[in-house]
Design an enzyme around this catalytic site. Structure first.
Site, mmCIF file in Angstrom:
data_model
loop_
_atom_site.group_PDB
_atom_site.id
_atom_site.type_symbol
_atom_site.label_atom_id
_atom_site.label_comp_id
_atom_site.label_asym_id
_atom_site.label_seq_id
_atom_site.Cartn_x
_atom_site.Cartn_y
_atom_site.Cartn_z
ATOM 1 C CG HIS A 158 102.884 44.831 50.336
ATOM 2 N ND1 HIS A 158 102.497 45.921 49.582
ATOM 3 C CD2 HIS A 158 102.217 43.772 49.820
ATOM 4 C CE1 HIS A 158 101.637 45.528 48.665
ATOM 5 N NE2 HIS A 158 101.440 44.216 48.783
ATOM 6 C CG HIS B 210 105.362 39.313 44.242
ATOM 7 N ND1 HIS B 210 104.336 38.412 44.462
ATOM 8 C CD2 HIS B 210 104.783 40.528 44.091
ATOM 9 C CE1 HIS B 210 103.181 39.065 44.438
ATOM 10 N NE2 HIS B 210 103.422 40.353 44.215
HETATM 11 O O1 ACK Z 1 101.625 43.592 44.705
HETATM 12 P P1 ACK Z 1 100.697 42.697 45.374
HETATM 13 O O2 ACK Z 1 101.185 41.401 45.901
HETATM 14 O O3 ACK Z 1 99.397 42.465 44.492
HETATM 15 O O4 ACK Z 1 99.993 43.477 46.550
HETATM 16 C C1 ACK Z 1 98.709 43.897 46.204
HETATM 17 C C2 ACK Z 1 97.751 43.693 47.347
HETATM 18 O O5 ACK Z 1 97.133 42.438 47.153
HETATM 19 C C3 ACK Z 1 96.663 44.777 47.425
HETATM 20 O O6 ACK Z 1 95.988 44.875 46.235
HETATM 21 C C4 ACK Z 1 97.593 41.854 45.957
HETATM 22 N N1 ACK Z 1 96.424 41.250 45.302
HETATM 23 C C5 ACK Z 1 95.357 41.864 44.741
HETATM 24 N N2 ACK Z 1 94.471 40.974 44.287
HETATM 25 C C6 ACK Z 1 94.984 39.740 44.545
HETATM 26 C C7 ACK Z 1 94.550 38.401 44.315
HETATM 27 N N3 ACK Z 1 93.389 38.133 43.730
HETATM 28 N N4 ACK Z 1 95.353 37.395 44.737
HETATM 29 C C8 ACK Z 1 96.533 37.631 45.325
HETATM 30 N N5 ACK Z 1 97.004 38.873 45.577
HETATM 31 C C9 ACK Z 1 96.250 39.912 45.196
HETATM 32 C C10 ACK Z 1 98.234 42.940 45.146
#
Ligand code: ACK
Length: 218
Positions: free
Chosen positions: A69, A153
């Protein structure tokens, strides 16, 4: 009321349709396999291993993600700043459940993560949170001055003990650096080394991936 308070998801984002997931994963695996055999990569192997002589098998090094995703807004069930405002945004409500095409324009790896850069369209940027880049400022001071959507990303894999939130931070870090002029032209595109184990491959042909805008509760 209590119902409202519990109704916010962990995060919103575009979820790649099952039919395209496999194709993206295969491309990522090809990328890692190719890198692993390049002399240029081998000469910087110590970035990954800490030792010059030691070999690294990138396919083993990263723990591959399954449900691919592109996160738009991390809400943390409502605890994150701006989560409620995001959920109430009219563009978010209107687009919820709709399918659009994501353009994956580059693949990148660092000793922590491997991911695909997503180049958002104007319409997709309507779903991008205002603080999307600024939020990463503590890790990447230049983040706030990068264009909106720079952080977009798909996390493809993380090294042992690394959280997937790191992938967006790694991407911002690469984008904040000056692009090295020297590039290796490869079948898939141009590969550049940014130092400290950071590599980015700009794809000749972006990967077009259908994805559904939705949310994840976990
Ligand atoms: O790979 P990602 O974009 O990085 O997808 C997962 C998703 O949310 C579930 O954990 C993203 N994620 C986790 N913490 C944060 C944060 N503080 N800010 C932005 N994205 C986050 C993580």
């Amino acid at each position: 009321g209590p119902l409202e308070e519990t109704s916010l998801p962990l995060f919103y984002g575009w979820f790649l349709l099952p039919s395209v997931r496999e194709r993206v994963k295969c491309t990522a695996m090809d990328f890692l396999k190719t890198l692993d055999t390049l002399e240029e990569f081998k000469s910087h192997m110590a970035d990954f291993t800490g030792k010059a002589e030691k070999e690294v098998d990138l396919e083993q090094y990263f723990d591959a993600k399954t449900a691919l995703h592109c996160t738009t807004k991390f809400c943390d069930y409502g605890k994150a700043n701006g989560a409620k405002e995001y959920a109430q945004n009219s563009a978010v409500i209107k687009s919820y459940g709709s399918v659009s095409e994501l353009s994956l324009t580059a693949l990148f790896i660092t000793p922590r993560t491997v991911g695909a850069r997503v180049s958002l369209t104007e319409e997709q940027l309507q779903l991008w949170p205002a603080d999307g880049e600024k939020e990463a400022e503590s890790a990447v001071p230049e983040a706030a001055s990068l264009p909106a959507g720079s952080r977009a990303h798909v996390t493809l894999g993380c090294a042992e003990g690394v959280e997937s939130v790191q992938t967006g931070v790694d991407l911002l870090q690469i984008l904040a650096l000056q692009q090295p002029e020297e590039a290796k032209e490869m079948e898939l595109g141009s590969l550049r080394y940014f130092g400290e184990g950071r590599w980015m491959l700009d794809l000749k042909e972006p990967i077009r991936a259908l994805a559904c805008f939705s949310s994840f509760y976990g």
